[in-house]
Design a protein around this motif. Structure first.
Motif, mmCIF file in Angstrom:
data_model
loop_
_atom_site.group_PDB
_atom_site.id
_atom_site.type_symbol
_atom_site.label_atom_id
_atom_site.label_comp_id
_atom_site.label_asym_id
_atom_site.label_seq_id
_atom_site.Cartn_x
_atom_site.Cartn_y
_atom_site.Cartn_z
ATOM 1 N N TYR A 1 -44.058 -7.714 -93.881
ATOM 2 C CA TYR A 1 -43.216 -6.519 -93.749
ATOM 3 C C TYR A 1 -43.678 -5.655 -92.583
ATOM 4 O O TYR A 1 -42.872 -5.189 -91.770
ATOM 5 C CB TYR A 1 -43.260 -5.718 -95.059
ATOM 6 C CG TYR A 1 -42.595 -4.372 -94.957
ATOM 7 C CD1 TYR A 1 -41.204 -4.239 -95.087
ATOM 8 C CD2 TYR A 1 -43.352 -3.213 -94.719
ATOM 9 C CE1 TYR A 1 -40.596 -3.000 -94.983
ATOM 10 C CE2 TYR A 1 -42.753 -1.971 -94.617
ATOM 11 C CZ TYR A 1 -41.374 -1.866 -94.747
ATOM 12 O OH TYR A 1 -40.772 -0.645 -94.625
ATOM 13 N N ASN A 2 -44.968 -5.426 -92.495
ATOM 14 C CA ASN A 2 -45.509 -4.561 -91.437
ATOM 15 C C ASN A 2 -45.302 -5.161 -90.043
ATOM 16 O O ASN A 2 -45.007 -4.429 -89.091
ATOM 17 C CB ASN A 2 -46.996 -4.318 -91.675
ATOM 18 C CG ASN A 2 -47.253 -3.412 -92.867
ATOM 19 O OD1 ASN A 2 -46.449 -2.524 -93.164
ATOM 20 N ND2 ASN A 2 -48.364 -3.635 -93.563
ATOM 21 N N ARG B 1 -42.859 -7.208 -89.164
ATOM 22 C CA ARG B 1 -41.424 -7.081 -88.854
ATOM 23 C C ARG B 1 -41.072 -5.669 -88.406
ATOM 24 O O ARG B 1 -40.376 -5.475 -87.396
ATOM 25 C CB ARG B 1 -40.609 -7.456 -90.093
ATOM 26 C CG ARG B 1 -40.537 -8.950 -90.374
ATOM 27 C CD ARG B 1 -39.953 -9.213 -91.737
ATOM 28 N NE ARG B 1 -39.599 -10.617 -91.922
ATOM 29 C CZ ARG B 1 -39.324 -11.158 -93.108
ATOM 30 N NH1 ARG B 1 -39.364 -10.408 -94.207
ATOM 31 N NH2 ARG B 1 -38.999 -12.437 -93.191
ATOM 32 N N GLU B 2 -41.547 -4.692 -89.153
ATOM 33 C CA GLU B 2 -41.225 -3.304 -88.836
ATOM 34 C C GLU B 2 -41.822 -2.869 -87.498
ATOM 35 O O GLU B 2 -41.193 -2.165 -86.712
ATOM 36 C CB GLU B 2 -41.747 -2.381 -89.963
ATOM 37 C CG GLU B 2 -40.980 -2.503 -91.253
ATOM 38 C CD GLU B 2 -39.528 -2.090 -91.093
ATOM 39 O OE1 GLU B 2 -39.285 -0.946 -90.648
ATOM 40 O OE2 GLU B 2 -38.636 -2.930 -91.362
ATOM 41 N N THR C 1 -39.789 -4.440 -84.645
ATOM 42 C CA THR C 1 -38.472 -3.788 -84.562
ATOM 43 C C THR C 1 -38.584 -2.389 -83.952
ATOM 44 O O THR C 1 -37.809 -2.020 -83.047
ATOM 45 C CB THR C 1 -37.830 -3.695 -85.960
ATOM 46 O OG1 THR C 1 -37.721 -5.012 -86.513
ATOM 47 C CG2 THR C 1 -36.454 -3.069 -85.881
ATOM 48 N N ASP C 2 -39.529 -1.610 -84.432
ATOM 49 C CA ASP C 2 -39.711 -0.244 -83.913
ATOM 50 C C ASP C 2 -40.071 -0.263 -82.429
ATOM 51 O O ASP C 2 -39.603 0.582 -81.655
ATOM 52 C CB ASP C 2 -40.811 0.488 -84.704
ATOM 53 C CG ASP C 2 -40.386 0.809 -86.127
ATOM 54 O OD1 ASP C 2 -39.177 0.727 -86.409
ATOM 55 O OD2 ASP C 2 -41.287 1.102 -86.949
#
Length: 824
Positions: A715-716, A718-719, A722-723
């Protein structure tokens, strides 16, 4: 047997047959009477036998010319002009002693052998002239530089791709007629070691081994240990990276690595057989035969498929190797060609990958090798070609792709067939394979963006049949066609013509400067030449400005498409494994390796390329149009090729300036050829700038994502990615601007070089006193004759053969007739 036969066999690369000819008492008189049956009994291998027949046929032509025509000989050839003002005869003899003409030239197979003699002779002349020019005036310094610039060492690269077992090694061995050079069979090829095969200037078989650095291996060991420790509770047999790490460690350390830390595995004792690795040096192996060399370097490129009995404790050093260069003596197919056996999609090791990208981009030709069985549907072969298409196309120099289907002699259920039926079935199956591959190529839009139908050729080959010829003739194996293709690359007719023509121009200028017959017309002819130059430069500039405008437009479209689509591209990539699982490991590898993951098997994963794809797609067509790889049309719609001072139209008007104009014409041709070479190299930097800018901007985000571990890592990651992309949305605009800057810089360099070179040449040709220059009238006449031989009858092999015979007779005369100690 006499020295004549022995010498010819060595010259033709057939030294291993010397003893056979000696036993059969073949001498100068009876070698010409050998028939096909006798030759077959003497030379039992098909490849060497074909080479012998070709050279014997040439030798008969030469012998026939000797019997019917007495070659002319100009004694002035022995020493260049000796009319230099202020030089004593002894000084001239000393000059000649330092600058002896080469020893008797080795004959090569037609049609290139006579050209090599001409080229060698002209180089000797220009070396002598260079030494006689002083450094006391600008014109002499200018001329010396021009002579030095004549030399170009052009080597063509042929990149060979294909999966293990496709028959690459056997193919290369058969084509260069070295049956035992590259090992194959019971040993596994290593996918990360690059192997170059080229000619050797020494009469030895040689392998030069280049290692990765100690620091790089230390980093790999650390990565292996992390991977192995984290994989203890997972399904190891399905993990390509795990198997790759185990394979490398076992090859080098046996089973000992299992009990050692990465620090322990760097101890010197493990590398005592290869001190060159510890000393950051290259290891050189030299042997008398291909078989002996192959046995020695195999441990640096491959390993046993199974560590069976007798192999316990045996070390294989390929995990430490970046590249192995194998050099072969007396090989006519490798004079100016290097064959490179390449891994399919680069390597995770940074230095290996950089070398891989550089060589792939420099390949003039690419061979894709796969087995003929299901060649059209062979997934891995087409994936390799698609993955490198942009690197070899717009991002490289590749002019042709050869799709080579190997093992074309193999048939199923052929036990009950006659030899004629087997032959017919093989021929029909081969044609079906060619048709199938061609149809598949037409479906591959990603490849066809970079290559036309004419640049894609299909071959069906059998190395086995080429050597033994049970069912197929040599021509039907298509090995001779590939050999002929290499021979064309080696012949380098245009390079010889360019050198001789350039030499003629330089000598014309020296002779013209000495004659001083154009003094009263200097201002007039210079003014006209400068007008022509400025007009032509405006044409070049106009075409370049239009090209820049077109690139700007297409890149603007690419930026807008990138901004609209990057969110969806990121989502499709980052969330294709919604529940995590194996994708967690894939993404971890991607962020650790700067956005790129090269699995042991399967398709290359490149997030940077996905993000840059709209920009790249937007300019691909315009880029190929602007910088075509084929040699028929030059860059910028051929505007450089059409650049002309119109010197031909000035010859009649300014007869006294003909020699100076001749020099300017050759300078014009030379600078255009040089600029086209420059553009082929520099355009790769322009093209790669898009992806490199994206890589640079994304690097910070990858490093942040790679720091996560433990719970919620997927999750981290991916985020974070993306950010980072959202915060760097201007990266597409920045990539566009970088490409335009590099394009503009290239155009400025081309214009500046063209303008400065031609204007300096005009100035030196007409505004400098040539009083200090040597007399080169004899040399100019000799080079003119050489040039006429090359371009007057380019397809007339008999004419070139007769000339070569004349040169050899002249050399023999000078060696036997001059007083002892005299120089030629």
């Amino acid at each position: 047997m006499d020295n004549f036969v022995r010498t010819k066999l060595v010259e033709w690369g057939l030294s291993e047959w010397v003893e056979t000819f000696k036993d059969q008492e073949i001498d100068k008189e009876n070698i010409f009477d050998l028939d096909d049956r006798e030759i077959e009994n003497l030379i039992t291998k098909a490849g060497p036998r074909m080479r012998f027949k070709k050279n014997l046929k040439l030798l008969k032509v030469i012998k026939s010319e000797q019997n019917h025509q007495l070659p002319e000989f100009d004694s002035r050839r022995v020493l260049p002009s000796t009319s230099d003002t202020g030089k004593r005869k002894s000084d001239l003899q000393n000059d000649a002693s330092r600058l002896q003409s080469p020893a008797k030239r080795q004959r090569l197979s037609m049609p290139g052998f006579a050209e090599s003699i001409i080229l060698s002779d002209v180089k000797s002349i220009m070396t002598f002239v260079h030494e006689r020019l002083n450094d006391q005036d600008k014109l002499s310094a200018f001329l010396k530089k021009k002579i030095s610039d004549l030399e170009t060492d052009k080597r063509e690269l042929v990149g060979v791709f294909g999966k293990t077992g496709a028959g690459k090694s056997s193919l290369i061995n058969a084509i260069i007629e070295e049956k035992n050079l590259l090992p194959s069979g019971s040993i596994n090829a290593c996918t990360s070691v690059m192997i170059k095969v080229e000619a050797n200037t020494h009469n030895k078989y040689e392998a030069e081994i280049e290692f990765i650095t100690k620091e790089e291996w230390k980093d790999e060991l650390w990565s292996f240990r992390q991977l192995l420790d984290n994989n203890e509770n997972q399904e190891k047999e399905d993990d390509d990276d795990y198997r790759d790490a185990v394979e490398k460690l076992t090859a080098l350390y046996g089973e000992e690595w299992k009990e050692k830390s990465s620090e322990n595995l760097m101890e010197n004792k493990y590398f005592k057989e290869i001190p060159e690795f510890l000393q950051s040096r290259r290891k050189i192996l030299r042997c008398e035969s291909a078989n002996e060399l192959s046995a020695q370097f195999v441990k640096y490129t491959r390993s046993e498929s199974k560590q069976g009995e007798g192999n316990e404790g045996k070390k294989w050093f390929w995990p430490l190797v970046k590249c192995v260069t194998v050099r072969v003596p007396n090989n006519p197919f490798l004079q100016h060609v290097t064959l490179v056996d390449l891994p399919g999609n680069g390597d995770c090791n940074k230095s290996r990958d950089q070398m891989w990208k550089g060589i792939v981009g420099d390949c003039s030709i690419v061979w894709i090798v796969t087995e003929i069985n299901r060649a059209a549907a062979e997934k891995e072969a087409w994936e390799i070609l698609e993955s490198v298409s942009s690197l070899i196309g717009n991002g490289g120099e590749c002019q042709q792709i050869h799709f080579i289907c190997t093992k074309s002699d193999l048939l199923d259920d052929s036990d009950d067939l006659s030899q004629a039926d087997i032959h017919e079935r093989i021929v029909n199956r081969n044609q079906e394979a060619k048709d199938g591959v061609r149809k598949e190529f037409n479906k591959r839009t990603k490849i066809k963006k970079h290559f036309t139908d004419d640049s894609f050729k299909v071959f069906t080959v059998s190395s086995k049949e080429f050597l033994k010829g049970k069912y197929l003739s040599p021509e039907e194996t298509e090995i001779p066609q590939l050999q002929g293709f290499l021979q064309e690359l080696n012949d380098c007719h245009s390079e010889t013509v360019n050198y001789v023509n350039g030499a003629r121009g330089i000598l014309s200028l020296i002779h013209g400067a000495n004659s001083r017959g154009v003094d009263d017309k200097k201002a007039e002819v210079c003014a006209e030449l400068e007008r022509n130059t400025n007009l032509q430069l405006r044409n070049v500039n106009k075409e370049m400005e239009e090209t820049y405008t077109a690139f700007e437009k297409y890149l603007d479209d690419g930026v807008e498409k990138s901004k609209r689509s990057y969110g969806e591209k990121l989502k499709n990539f980052l969330y294709r494994g919604k529940k995590g699982g194996a994708f967690h490991k894939v993404l971890k590898c991607v962020v650790k390796n700067g956005g790129v993951y090269k699995p042991k098997k399967g398709t290359l994963i490149n997030l940077n390329m996905k993000l840059a794809s709209c920009l790249i797609d937007s300019i691909d067509d315009e880029f190929r149009k602007t910088f075509p790889n084929d040699s028929e049309r030059g860059a910028f719609n051929g505007v450089i090729d059409t650049f002309s001072l119109n010197t031909d139209s000035l010859f009649e008007k300014y007869k006294n300036a003909e020699l100076q104009l001749r020099f300017l014409k050759t300078e014009e041709e030379k600078i255009k050829a040089k600029l086209n070479r420059t553009m082929r190299k520099q355009k790769k930097r322009v093209y790669s700038s898009l992806i490199e800018t994206i890589e640079d901007i994304m690097d910070e985000g990858y490093k942040k994502a790679a720091e996560f571990s433990g719970k919620d890592t997927l999750y981290n990651m991916r985020e974070t990615i993306t950010d980072h992309v959202h915060s760097k949305e201007d990266m597409f605009e920045r990539a566009k601007n970088t490409m335009l800057e590099k394009l503009h810089s290239l155009m400025e360099k081309i214009l500046k070089t063209l303008e400065e070179t031609m204007k300096e040449s005009i100035e030196r040709s007409f505004t400098t006193d040539g009083g200090l220059l040597p007399d080169v009238s004899t040399e100019l006449e000799m080079v003119k004759k050489h040039y006429d031989k090359l371009v007057g009858t380019p397809d007339d092999e008999t004419s070139l053969t007769g000339f070569a015979d004349q040169v050899e007779t002249a050399e023999t005369w000078t060696q036997t007739s001059l007083p002892r100690g005299s120089a030629v």
